[in-house]
Every structure is written in structure tokens, then in C-alpha cells.
Motif scaffolding. Structure first.
Motif, PDB file in Angstrom:
ATOM      1  N   MET A  25      -2.362  -6.869   5.244  1.00  0.00           N
ATOM      2  CA  MET A  25      -3.751  -7.319   5.087  1.00  0.00           C
ATOM      3  C   MET A  25      -4.517  -6.561   4.010  1.00  0.00           C
ATOM      4  SD  MET A  25      -4.928  -7.788   9.060  1.00  0.00           S
ATOM      5  CE  MET A  25      -4.100  -8.948  10.150  1.00  0.00           C
ATOM      6  N   GLY A  26      -4.182  -5.320   3.782  1.00  0.00           N
ATOM      7  CA  GLY A  26      -5.002  -4.459   2.951  1.00  0.00           C
ATOM      8  C   GLY A  26      -5.917  -3.633   3.840  1.00  0.00           C
ATOM      9  N   HIS A  27      -6.443  -2.548   3.311  1.00  0.00           N
ATOM     10  CA  HIS A  27      -7.189  -1.586   4.119  1.00  0.00           C
ATOM     11  C   HIS A  27      -8.448  -2.189   4.755  1.00  0.00           C
ATOM     12  CE1 HIS A  27      -4.479   1.337   2.482  1.00  0.00           C
ATOM     13  NE2 HIS A  27      -4.960   1.225   1.249  1.00  0.00           N
ATOM     14  N   ILE A  28      -9.297  -2.804   3.952  1.00  0.00           N
ATOM     15  CA  ILE A  28     -10.581  -3.291   4.468  1.00  0.00           C
ATOM     16  C   ILE A  28     -10.380  -4.431   5.450  1.00  0.00           C
ATOM     17  CG2 ILE A  28     -12.820  -4.262   3.861  1.00  0.00           C
ATOM     18  CD1 ILE A  28     -12.354  -1.362   2.970  1.00  0.00           C
ATOM     19  N   ARG A  29      -9.516  -5.372   5.109  1.00  0.00           N
ATOM     20  CA  ARG A  29      -9.265  -6.495   6.015  1.00  0.00           C
ATOM     21  C   ARG A  29      -8.653  -6.022   7.327  1.00  0.00           C
ATOM     22  NH1 ARG A  29      -7.021 -11.710   2.537  1.00  0.00           N
ATOM     23  NH2 ARG A  29      -8.848 -11.951   1.196  1.00  0.00           N
ATOM     24  N   PHE A  30      -7.799  -5.022   7.251  1.00  0.00           N
ATOM     25  CA  PHE A  30      -7.205  -4.516   8.486  1.00  0.00           C
ATOM     26  C   PHE A  30      -8.259  -3.862   9.375  1.00  0.00           C
ATOM     27  CE2 PHE A  30      -5.180  -0.950  10.822  1.00  0.00           C
ATOM     28  CZ  PHE A  30      -4.415  -1.707  11.704  1.00  0.00           C
ATOM     29  N   ILE A  56       0.850  -1.186   0.000  1.00  0.00           N
ATOM     30  CA  ILE A  56       0.000   0.000   0.000  1.00  0.00           C
ATOM     31  C   ILE A  56       0.884   1.234   0.000  1.00  0.00           C
ATOM     32  CG2 ILE A  56      -1.912  -1.150   1.175  1.00  0.00           C
ATOM     33  CD1 ILE A  56      -1.006   0.181   3.777  1.00  0.00           C
ATOM     34  N   ARG A  57       0.332   2.358  -0.441  1.00  0.00           N
ATOM     35  CA  ARG A  57       1.097   3.609  -0.465  1.00  0.00           C
ATOM     36  C   ARG A  57       0.972   4.353   0.862  1.00  0.00           C
ATOM     37  NH1 ARG A  57      -0.176   7.197  -5.574  1.00  0.00           N
ATOM     38  NH2 ARG A  57       1.510   8.372  -4.557  1.00  0.00           N
ATOM     39  N   LEU A  58      -0.247   4.351   1.439  1.00  0.00           N
ATOM     40  CA  LEU A  58      -0.492   5.062   2.685  1.00  0.00           C
ATOM     41  C   LEU A  58      -1.335   4.189   3.603  1.00  0.00           C
ATOM     42  CD1 LEU A  58      -1.367   8.626   1.340  1.00  0.00           C
ATOM     43  CD2 LEU A  58       0.789   7.924   2.393  1.00  0.00           C
ATOM     44  N   GLN A  59      -1.058   4.264   4.875  1.00  0.00           N
ATOM     45  CA  GLN A  59      -1.804   3.484   5.870  1.00  0.00           C
ATOM     46  C   GLN A  59      -3.004   4.300   6.354  1.00  0.00           C
ATOM     47  OE1 GLN A  59       1.214   4.719   5.987  1.00  0.00           O
ATOM     48  NE2 GLN A  59       1.955   5.148   8.044  1.00  0.00           N
ATOM     49  N   TRP A  60      -3.928   4.558   5.438  1.00  0.00           N
ATOM     50  CA  TRP A  60      -4.989   5.507   5.778  1.00  0.00           C
ATOM     51  C   TRP A  60      -5.956   4.973   6.822  1.00  0.00           C
ATOM     52  CZ3 TRP A  60     -10.014   4.106   4.854  1.00  0.00           C
ATOM     53  CH2 TRP A  60     -10.264   3.158   3.863  1.00  0.00           C
ATOM     54  N   VAL A  61      -6.117   3.659   6.948  1.00  0.00           N
ATOM     55  CA  VAL A  61      -6.993   3.120   8.000  1.00  0.00           C
ATOM     56  C   VAL A  61      -6.356   3.352   9.368  1.00  0.00           C
ATOM     57  CG1 VAL A  61      -8.053   1.037   8.949  1.00  0.00           C
ATOM     58  CG2 VAL A  61      -8.059   1.424   6.476  1.00  0.00           C
ATOM     59  N   THR A  62      -5.071   3.096   9.475  1.00  0.00           N
ATOM     60  CA  THR A  62      -4.366   3.357  10.738  1.00  0.00           C
ATOM     61  C   THR A  62      -4.478   4.828  11.114  1.00  0.00           C
ATOM     62  OG1 THR A  62      -2.800   1.553  10.324  1.00  0.00           O
ATOM     63  CG2 THR A  62      -2.133   3.246  11.895  1.00  0.00           C
ATOM     64  N   TRP A  63      -4.222   5.709  10.161  1.00  0.00           N
ATOM     65  CA  TRP A  63      -4.336   7.145  10.433  1.00  0.00           C
ATOM     66  C   TRP A  63      -5.763   7.526  10.838  1.00  0.00           C
ATOM     67  CZ3 TRP A  63      -1.262   9.464   5.688  1.00  0.00           C
ATOM     68  CH2 TRP A  63       0.105   9.232   5.889  1.00  0.00           C
ATOM     69  N   SER A  64      -6.745   6.955  10.154  1.00  0.00           N
ATOM     70  CA  SER A  64      -8.147   7.283  10.452  1.00  0.00           C
ATOM     71  C   SER A  64      -8.530   6.822  11.846  1.00  0.00           C
ATOM     72  CB  SER A  64      -9.062   6.640   9.408  1.00  0.00           C
ATOM     73  OG  SER A  64      -8.799   7.154   8.116  1.00  0.00           O
TER      74      SER A  64
END
Length: 259
Positions: free
Chosen positions: A108-113, A14-22
Motif C-alpha cells: 500500500m505504501g506508508h501513508i495508505r497503510f 519500500i526499504r523499511l516498514q517504518w509505519v508497522t514499527w511505529s
């Protein structure tokens, strides 16, 4: 104990960990609403009672007044994880999530994470309620979900170097398995030694177990465990010397199965 500071572990998928940031942003925003109102304010107390996980209420040993019911009881298995008692409680959980969450999200990918994180939070509340089914105190904090992230990181990247602050003052670069295994072992010890304390060690254990199991199924296909490298063998060209030239020429490829 130790405080994680940084890991040299680049993102690969992934380029950005946007779920973690969110998740970090949401936790901070919720704390600002409750924290700025004051720890002892009626508003904060009502929010914690209405959104926190209370085992005695969920297990029908007690009942909240209707005025304090903000969400269905089952929803508190998740909502509790976005509440924190103070900025130290918030900061410690978010620091662990910041350091370790991005690489688990990457694996995992965004949704799975996001699904993984929520399920670890649920597992933390479930374990807390299992150990203290009649407790009237509301469980709050992201510790259960973050514990799952730590367990998943350990199984994915045990040999990655992580800078940690040991005893609050000594910065050291250590392989991840050293501080993380110590941290996990401490949770299991404390759940026996201090079950009724202010910290819900049971929620940590629930998150750890869930994280260790879920990472087996939710990581991307082909993502290895324990920092193993999967190499696809390159095609081998067999060479035979050409007649009269003395130079090797590629041999005919072997026949395919079934031909």
C-alpha cells in the motif's frame, strides 16, 4: 490455534516498514505507562475508561463522569486500539502485526497503510458496538486493526510460506491461506458461540471485513491480489531471411494504429 513466527516474503516497494514499527512501538509505550502502574491501579482503570471504546457511552445509553472523559467519544473508535490488558494481549497482537504488517504496508505504501490500519480499528469498534450496543465494558486492544491486516495479507499473499507454531509447540511451514483461513473461520464461529465472552469477536469480524474491502482500493496500482504475477509481454522481433545471405534480418515493424 497457531502462532505466526516468520514469513519468507521480501519487501518489493519500500526499504523499511517504518509505519508497522511505529505502531508496534506506540502500542508498547502506551502499555508500559499503564502496565507498570499495575493492572488494578486507579490510573490504569481511568485510562481504560477514558480511552477505551464503551458502546453504551457512544450510543448514549450511559454517560461517563466528566473526570474520566479524556477524549471526545468519537475518538475512542481509534484510541481503544492502543490499549491492552496485559503483556500477553499486547504480545499476541504485536506478533501478528510484526509478521504480516510489513508486506501489507509494502503493498500500500506508508501513508495508505496507516489510513488502512486506522480504518480497520474503527471498523472493529463499530462492529463491536453494533453487536453489543448497551455494553458497559470498555473495548481495548489492537485486535480489530490487526484482523484487518491479516485479511489483507491473505488476499495479497495466500501462497507465501509462513512458519507457524501449531498448538503452541509444533513449528510448520505452511502456505499462508491454511492458517489464516482457519483463523478467520474461527472468528466467525466464535462470534456466534461466545458473543458475550471476554474476547470481542465482533471487533475481529469488523476488522476482517474492512481489511478485505480496503485492500482492493488502497493497494498500489499494479499490485496484484492472490499472488498473481503480472508480466508485461516483451516485444517480439519478427525475422525474415535476407536475400542471398540466408541469414534472418529483422522485419519492418508493423505500422502504428492511425498511420
Amino acid at each position: 490455534m497457531f502462532i505466526p513466527l516468520h514469513d519468507a516474503n521480501d519487501l518489493k516497494h519500500i526499504r523499511l516498514q517504518w509505519v508497522t514499527w511505529s505502531l508496534i512501538a506506540l502500542n508498547v509505550i502506551v502499555w508500559l505507562f499503564t502496565g507498570l502502574a499495575g493492572d488494578d491501579s486507579e490510573f490504569t482503570a481511568n485510562v481504560i475508561l477514558g480511552l477505551g471504546f464503551i458502546p453504551s457511552v457512544v450510543h448514549d445509553f450511559a454517560e461517563l463522569p466528566a473526570s474520566l472523559v479524556l477524549v471526545p467519544e468519537d475518538a475512542t473508535y481509534v484510541t481503544y486500539s492502543f490499549l491492552h490488558a496485559n503483556w500477553i494481549h499486547l504480545g499476541s497482537n504485536m506478533l501478528f502485526l510484526w509478521v504480516f504488517g510489513d508486506n501489507v504496508e509494502d503493498a500500500m505504501g506508508h501513508i495508505r497503510f496507516l489510513i488502512f490500519y486506522v480504518l480497520c480499528a474503527v471498523a472493529g469498534a463499530f462492529a463491536h458496538g453494533l453487536l453489543l450496543p448497551e455494553s458497559d465494558g470498555p473495548l481495548i486492544g489492537a485486535s480489530g486493526a490487526v484482523a484487518g491486516v491479516v485479511a489483507a495479507y491473505l488476499m495479497l499473499h495466500p501462497r507465501v510460506r509462513v512458519w507457524v507454531l501449531v498448538l503452541g509447540r509444533i513449528p510448520l511451514p505452511l502456505p499462508a491461506f491454511i492458517p489464516l483461513l482457519f483463523w478467520i473461520a474461527l472468528q466467525f464461529f466464535m462470534v456466534v458461540a461466545d458473543l458475550d465472552g471476554e474476547v470481542s469477536w465482533g471487533a475481529h469480524i469488523g476488522g476482517i471485513v474492512a481489511g478485505a474491502v480496503l485492500v482492493l482500493f488502497l493497494r498500489r496500482p499494479g499490485v496484484p491480489l492472490f499472488d498473481r504475477v503480472i508480466d508485461t509481454p516483451k516485444a517480439v522481433i519478427h525475422e525474415t531471411p535476407s536475400a542471398g545471405s540466408g541469414k534472418p534480418t529483422p522485419a519492418a515493424p508493423p505500422p502504428r494504429w492511425g498511420r
